[in-house]
Design a protein around this motif. Structure first.
Motif, PDB file in Angstrom:
ATOM      1  N   ARG A 157       0.831  -1.215   0.000  1.00  0.00           N
ATOM      2  CA  ARG A 157       0.000   0.000   0.000  1.00  0.00           C
ATOM      3  C   ARG A 157       0.862   1.260   0.000  1.00  0.00           C
ATOM      4  N   GLN A 158       1.943   1.254   0.774  1.00  0.00           N
ATOM      5  CA  GLN A 158       2.814   2.423   0.829  1.00  0.00           C
ATOM      6  C   GLN A 158       3.377   2.753  -0.546  1.00  0.00           C
ATOM      7  N   LYS A 159       3.759   1.734  -1.296  1.00  0.00           N
ATOM      8  CA  LYS A 159       4.298   1.977  -2.639  1.00  0.00           C
ATOM      9  C   LYS A 159       3.207   2.476  -3.584  1.00  0.00           C
ATOM     10  N   LEU A 160       2.035   1.863  -3.510  1.00  0.00           N
ATOM     11  CA  LEU A 160       0.933   2.299  -4.370  1.00  0.00           C
ATOM     12  C   LEU A 160       0.504   3.718  -4.009  1.00  0.00           C
ATOM     13  N   GLY A 161       0.630   4.097  -2.742  1.00  0.00           N
ATOM     14  CA  GLY A 161       0.211   5.412  -2.284  1.00  0.00           C
ATOM     15  C   GLY A 161       1.132   6.540  -2.682  1.00  0.00           C
ATOM     16  N   GLN A 162       2.233   6.238  -3.364  1.00  0.00           N
ATOM     17  CA  GLN A 162       3.129   7.294  -3.830  1.00  0.00           C
ATOM     18  C   GLN A 162       2.484   8.146  -4.916  1.00  0.00           C
ATOM     19  N   ILE A 163       1.424   7.612  -5.548  1.00  0.00           N
ATOM     20  CA  ILE A 163       0.704   8.332  -6.594  1.00  0.00           C
ATOM     21  C   ILE A 163      -0.700   8.644  -6.097  1.00  0.00           C
ATOM     22  N   GLU A 164      -1.187   9.846  -6.371  1.00  0.00           N
ATOM     23  CA  GLU A 164      -2.535  10.214  -5.964  1.00  0.00           C
ATOM     24  C   GLU A 164      -3.546   9.219  -6.545  1.00  0.00           C
ATOM     25  N   GLY A 165      -4.388   8.714  -5.686  1.00  0.00           N
ATOM     26  CA  GLY A 165      -5.367   7.725  -6.111  1.00  0.00           C
ATOM     27  C   GLY A 165      -4.910   6.297  -5.899  1.00  0.00           C
ATOM     28  N   GLY A 166      -3.666   6.120  -5.433  1.00  0.00           N
ATOM     29  CA  GLY A 166      -3.147   4.768  -5.251  1.00  0.00           C
ATOM     30  C   GLY A 166      -3.267   4.231  -3.839  1.00  0.00           C
ATOM     31  N   ALA A 167      -3.430   5.134  -2.870  1.00  0.00           N
ATOM     32  CA  ALA A 167      -3.413   4.716  -1.470  1.00  0.00           C
ATOM     33  C   ALA A 167      -4.602   3.841  -1.097  1.00  0.00           C
ATOM     34  N   ASP A 168      -5.731   4.054  -1.775  1.00  0.00           N
ATOM     35  CA  ASP A 168      -6.950   3.328  -1.404  1.00  0.00           C
ATOM     36  C   ASP A 168      -7.319   2.227  -2.396  1.00  0.00           C
ATOM     37  N   LEU A 169      -6.359   1.762  -3.174  1.00  0.00           N
ATOM     38  CA  LEU A 169      -6.655   0.700  -4.142  1.00  0.00           C
ATOM     39  C   LEU A 169      -6.920  -0.635  -3.442  1.00  0.00           C
ATOM     40  N   ILE A 170      -6.140  -0.929  -2.403  1.00  0.00           N
ATOM     41  CA  ILE A 170      -6.315  -2.179  -1.660  1.00  0.00           C
ATOM     42  C   ILE A 170      -7.021  -1.860  -0.349  1.00  0.00           C
ATOM     43  N   LEU A 171      -8.212  -2.380  -0.194  1.00  0.00           N
ATOM     44  CA  LEU A 171      -9.026  -2.097   0.983  1.00  0.00           C
ATOM     45  C   LEU A 171      -9.061  -3.308   1.912  1.00  0.00           C
ATOM     46  N   THR A 172      -9.175  -3.034   3.203  1.00  0.00           N
ATOM     47  CA  THR A 172      -9.340  -4.083   4.204  1.00  0.00           C
ATOM     48  C   THR A 172     -10.818  -4.321   4.449  1.00  0.00           C
ATOM     49  N   VAL A 173     -11.236  -5.569   4.374  1.00  0.00           N
ATOM     50  CA  VAL A 173     -12.608  -5.949   4.709  1.00  0.00           C
ATOM     51  C   VAL A 173     -12.531  -6.713   6.025  1.00  0.00           C
ATOM     52  N   ARG A 174     -13.033  -6.105   7.062  1.00  0.00           N
ATOM     53  CA  ARG A 174     -12.849  -6.640   8.411  1.00  0.00           C
ATOM     54  C   ARG A 174     -13.352  -8.077   8.525  1.00  0.00           C
ATOM     55  N   SER A 175     -12.521  -8.910   9.129  1.00  0.00           N
ATOM     56  CA  SER A 175     -12.822 -10.329   9.392  1.00  0.00           C
ATOM     57  C   SER A 175     -12.895 -11.173   8.126  1.00  0.00           C
ATOM     58  N   GLU A 176     -12.605 -10.573   6.963  1.00  0.00           N
ATOM     59  CA  GLU A 176     -12.681 -11.342   5.714  1.00  0.00           C
ATOM     60  C   GLU A 176     -11.375 -11.354   4.941  1.00  0.00           C
ATOM     61  N   GLY A 177     -10.725 -10.187   4.796  1.00  0.00           N
ATOM     62  CA  GLY A 177      -9.488 -10.168   4.036  1.00  0.00           C
ATOM     63  C   GLY A 177      -9.255  -8.828   3.368  1.00  0.00           C
ATOM     64  N   TYR A 178      -8.802  -8.862   2.129  1.00  0.00           N
ATOM     65  CA  TYR A 178      -8.455  -7.652   1.394  1.00  0.00           C
ATOM     66  C   TYR A 178      -9.045  -7.719  -0.009  1.00  0.00           C
ATOM     67  N   VAL A 179      -9.222  -6.518  -0.624  1.00  0.00           N
ATOM     68  CA  VAL A 179      -9.768  -6.467  -1.973  1.00  0.00           C
ATOM     69  C   VAL A 179      -9.068  -5.375  -2.766  1.00  0.00           C
ATOM     70  N   LEU A 180      -8.732  -5.658  -4.012  1.00  0.00           N
ATOM     71  CA  LEU A 180      -8.243  -4.647  -4.945  1.00  0.00           C
ATOM     72  C   LEU A 180      -9.477  -4.009  -5.575  1.00  0.00           C
ATOM     73  N   ALA A 181      -9.799  -2.785  -5.149  1.00  0.00           N
ATOM     74  CA  ALA A 181     -11.078  -2.168  -5.501  1.00  0.00           C
ATOM     75  C   ALA A 181     -10.932  -1.246  -6.698  1.00  0.00           C
ATOM     76  N   CYS A 182     -10.696  -1.830  -7.860  1.00  0.00           N
ATOM     77  CA  CYS A 182     -10.604  -1.048  -9.094  1.00  0.00           C
ATOM     78  C   CYS A 182     -10.616  -1.985 -10.282  1.00  0.00           C
ATOM     79  N   PRO A 183     -10.944  -1.460 -11.470  1.00  0.00           N
ATOM     80  CA  PRO A 183     -10.879  -2.295 -12.677  1.00  0.00           C
ATOM     81  C   PRO A 183      -9.437  -2.648 -13.016  1.00  0.00           C
ATOM     82  N   VAL A 184      -9.239  -3.750 -13.694  1.00  0.00           N
ATOM     83  CA  VAL A 184      -7.918  -4.186 -14.162  1.00  0.00           C
ATOM     84  C   VAL A 184      -7.986  -4.367 -15.680  1.00  0.00           C
ATOM     85  N   ILE A 185      -7.057  -3.730 -16.380  1.00  0.00           N
ATOM     86  CA  ILE A 185      -7.046  -3.779 -17.848  1.00  0.00           C
ATOM     87  C   ILE A 185      -5.708  -4.326 -18.309  1.00  0.00           C
TER      88      ILE A 185
END
Length: 242
Positions: A212-240
């Motif tokens: 996350r720290q590396k992705l957050g170096q660019i505006e809009g990158g910090a919140d790409l990977i979200l934590t879902v409590r008690s479940e895990g993590y999600v990459l919350a964006c389209p992939v092309i």
């Protein structure tokens, strides 16, 4: 360094200075019909690798003539992609993360259950074969959020073409997210080769934090990977794929 013999058996090199542990590992892995090679130190590993093709290395961290971490970093710096499972008495989360970041593919703490090592070797070899097959048809670049990921050189590309290098652990983790974007992935799904223990291993959280720290170096990158409590993590964006 791809190995195997004429029968198609995979070649596994066990590097361990304790003769009893080395013999135990070799004996256990022989049950899966691998072609086994063994060395007590880094010098022995170098001699074997110079003469033999190896499919996977089981590597002790503390060796009489050097450090397994430094050796692993050297192998990756030379673009030698042979899978490495580190076996060590160091069991802290920081040690595990450091080993993975320097290029190890998996990490097992002593004392360990021999069957767990067998399972990890089996899973890692299977995964490596799958990655090799996929790479033949895989496109080079993947776009997600403000970033592009170079799948060949394992680096992030910013919108201004600036480059951010990823550790082996970070690349594997990001690749797993990219395989299934917008889907919550549990720790077991993020590290399937360590499914038996990863639910209790908090080092995965530290790996996600560093990515996350590396992705957050660019505006809009910090919140790409979200934590879902008690479940895990999600990459919350389209992939092309490009």
């Amino acid at each position: 360094m791809t190995g195997g013999d004429r029968t198609g058996r995979k070649t596994v090199l066990v590097v361990e200075d304790d003769e009893d542990i080395r013999d135990l590992i070799v004996e256990q892995l022989a049950r899966d019909n691998y072609r086994l090679l063994a060395a007590p130190d880094i010098a022995g590993l170098r001699r074997i690798c110079a003469a033999e093709a190896v499919d996977l290395i089981v590597l002790d961290l503390n060796l009489p003539d050097g450090d397994g971490l430094a050796l692993c970093r050297e192998l990756r710096a030379r673009d030698i992609a042979t899978p490495v499972i580190m076996v060590t008495a160091r069991g802290t989360a920081i040690d595990r993360v450091l080993g993975l970041e320097l290029g190890a593919d998996d990490y097992l703490t002593k004392p360990f259950e021999p069957r767990e090592l067998m399972a990890r070797v089996r899973n890692l070899l299977r995964r490596t074969e799958g990655n090799a097959a996929a790479a033949k048809v895989q496109r080079r670049l993947v776009r997600f959020g403000p970033w592009r990921l170079d799948l060949f050189q394992r680096r992030l590309i910013a919108p201004d073409e600036g480059l951010v290098m990823l550790s082996s652990a970070e690349f594997r983790l990001l690749s797993r997210f990219i395989e299934e974007p917008n889907r919550v992935l549990s720790r077991e799904e993020l590290l399937p080769e360590r499914k038996a223990t990863v639910a209790y291993d908090r080092s995965i959280d530290l790996q996600v934090s560093r990515l996350r720290q590396k992705l957050g170096q660019i505006e809009g990158g910090a919140d790409l990977i979200l934590t879902v409590r008690s479940e895990g993590y999600v990459l919350a964006c389209p992939v092309i794929h490009e």
